[in-house]
Scaffold this active site. Structure first.
Site, PDB file in Angstrom:
ATOM      1  CE  LYS A  23     -30.747   7.461  41.116  1.00 15.17           C
ATOM      2  NZ  LYS A  23     -31.655   7.419  42.283  1.00 15.17           N
TER       3      LYS A  23
ATOM      4  NE  ARG B 173     -33.539   1.906  40.293  1.00 15.56           N
ATOM      5  CZ  ARG B 173     -33.704   3.089  39.710  1.00 15.56           C
ATOM      6  NH1 ARG B 173     -33.136   3.346  38.562  1.00 15.56           N
ATOM      7  NH2 ARG B 173     -34.443   4.018  40.280  1.00 15.56           N
TER       8      ARG B 173
ATOM      9  NE  ARG C  67     -39.330  12.719  41.427  1.00  9.76           N
ATOM     10  CZ  ARG C  67     -38.422  11.751  41.329  1.00  9.76           C
ATOM     11  NH1 ARG C  67     -37.143  12.068  41.174  1.00  9.76           N
ATOM     12  NH2 ARG C  67     -38.754  10.490  41.394  1.00  9.76           N
TER      13      ARG C  67
ATOM     14  NE  ARG D  26     -40.696   9.263  38.352  1.00 10.45           N
ATOM     15  CZ  ARG D  26     -39.460   8.869  38.625  1.00 10.45           C
ATOM     16  NH1 ARG D  26     -38.446   9.658  38.308  1.00 10.45           N
ATOM     17  NH2 ARG D  26     -39.240   7.714  39.195  1.00 10.45           N
TER      18      ARG D  26
ATOM     19  NE  ARG E 190     -39.664   5.154  42.855  1.00  9.89           N
ATOM     20  CZ  ARG E 190     -39.843   6.477  42.792  1.00  9.89           C
ATOM     21  NH1 ARG E 190     -40.993   7.033  43.142  1.00  9.89           N
ATOM     22  NH2 ARG E 190     -38.862   7.253  42.408  1.00  9.89           N
TER      23      ARG E 190
HETATM   24  P1  AMP Z   1     -35.839   6.361  38.147  1.00 12.11           P
HETATM   25  O1  AMP Z   1     -36.342   7.384  37.178  1.00 12.11           O
HETATM   26  O2  AMP Z   1     -34.366   6.125  38.043  1.00 12.11           O
HETATM   27  O3  AMP Z   1     -36.298   6.615  39.562  1.00 12.11           O
HETATM   28  O4  AMP Z   1     -36.512   4.963  37.712  1.00 12.11           O
HETATM   29  C1  AMP Z   1     -37.920   4.788  37.765  1.00 12.11           C
HETATM   30  C2  AMP Z   1     -38.260   3.316  37.701  1.00 12.11           C
HETATM   31  O5  AMP Z   1     -37.776   2.756  36.469  1.00 12.11           O
HETATM   32  C3  AMP Z   1     -37.635   2.445  38.783  1.00 12.11           C
HETATM   33  O6  AMP Z   1     -38.392   2.447  39.982  1.00 12.11           O
HETATM   34  C4  AMP Z   1     -37.645   1.071  38.101  1.00 12.11           C
HETATM   35  O7  AMP Z   1     -38.926   0.505  38.102  1.00 12.11           O
HETATM   36  C5  AMP Z   1     -37.306   1.433  36.664  1.00 12.11           C
HETATM   37  N1  AMP Z   1     -35.836   1.409  36.429  1.00 12.11           N
HETATM   38  C6  AMP Z   1     -35.028   2.460  36.118  1.00 12.11           C
HETATM   39  N2  AMP Z   1     -33.752   2.074  35.999  1.00 12.11           N
HETATM   40  C7  AMP Z   1     -33.737   0.741  36.241  1.00 12.11           C
HETATM   41  C8  AMP Z   1     -32.710  -0.242  36.311  1.00 12.11           C
HETATM   42  N3  AMP Z   1     -31.422   0.073  36.106  1.00 12.11           N
HETATM   43  N4  AMP Z   1     -33.080  -1.527  36.592  1.00 12.11           N
HETATM   44  C9  AMP Z   1     -34.362  -1.853  36.802  1.00 12.11           C
HETATM   45  N5  AMP Z   1     -35.366  -0.990  36.781  1.00 12.11           N
HETATM   46  C10 AMP Z   1     -35.079   0.313  36.503  1.00 12.11           C
END
Ligand code: AMP
Length: 194
Positions: A14, A89, A128, A134, A145
């Site tokens: 993404k 999400r 990654r 991270r 996740r």
């Molecule tokens: P990402 O960078 O999109 O993989 O997001 C990393 C983490 O941030 C996720 O595993 C969630 O813990 C949190 N997160 C990001 N976007 C959301 C969302 N829309 N709703 C809830 N948690 C989020």
């Protein structure tokens, strides 16, 4: 306006594809994960709560994330549109987004679902993790996740199917091959808008 939701499991590409879409179509890239990581860095109250959830591989509560996104979207000046990366999400978030956009006389133009098989997702995330820094790119948290994706997030697909906005994109191949498929889908949306 072109408002794209880019969707897919963790590691589906993404973020990488969002940057290319941003360049091609002049959209504003909004990554809720990046926003949360900035909050964590700054030590804000939201960041402190978010970190607990993120490090467990769990979702940040809907209300917190939706308020954060609503403020950002409603504060944007004149733009061509947005690409939402990592939001919605949950079905609740998808419904909230519809409401926020309605208040702004806007709507989601298309939802692109990047489809990648499990083995490949885990492989990409572990690679990654070697450089991302991270805290959630380790095998245990990656597995959590992906489980959260299966149990909660994947229902967002049905939501957008019902809305008639769903497009599936094969998410394997080279970055440019995948981007080519995305452009085809987005160009078809733009043609319809014209
Ligand atoms: P990402 O960078 O999109 O993989 O997001 C990393 C983490 O941030 C996720 O595993 C969630 O813990 C949190 N997160 C990001 N976007 C959301 C969302 N829309 N709703 C809830 N948690 C989020």
């Amino acid at each position: 306006m072109l408002n794209v939701v880019i969707f897919g499991a963790p590691g589906s590409g993404k973020g990488t594809q969002s940057e290319k879409i941003t360049d091609q179509y002049g959209l504003k890239h909004i990554s809720t994960g990046d926003m949360l990581r900035r909050e964590i860095k700054s030590g804000s109250p939201l960041g402190i709560i978010a970190k607990k959830h993120i490090d467990q591989g769990q979702l940040v509560p809907d209300q917190l994330i939706t308020e954060m996104l609503s403020k950002l979207l409603k504060g944007l000046g004149a733009i061509n549109g947005v690409i939402l990366d990592g939001f919605p999400r949950t079905v609740e978030q998808a419904e909230a987004l519809k409401g926020i956009f309605a208040d702004m006389d806007q709507k989601v133009s298309v939802m692109l679902n990047l489809e990648v098989d499990r083995e490949e997702l885990i492989k990409r995330l572990l690679i990654r993790g070697e450089t991302s820094g991270r805290s959630d790119d380790n095998l245990e948290t990656i597995q959590k996740r992906i489980a959260v994706y299966d149990e909660i997030t994947s229902s967002v697909i049905e939501f957008y199917k019902k809305e008639g906005l769903y497009k599936s994109i094969e998410g394997t191949g080279s970055i440019d091959q995948i981007f080519g498929r995305i452009c085809k889908a987005v160009d078809a949306v733009l043609e319809k808008q014209a």
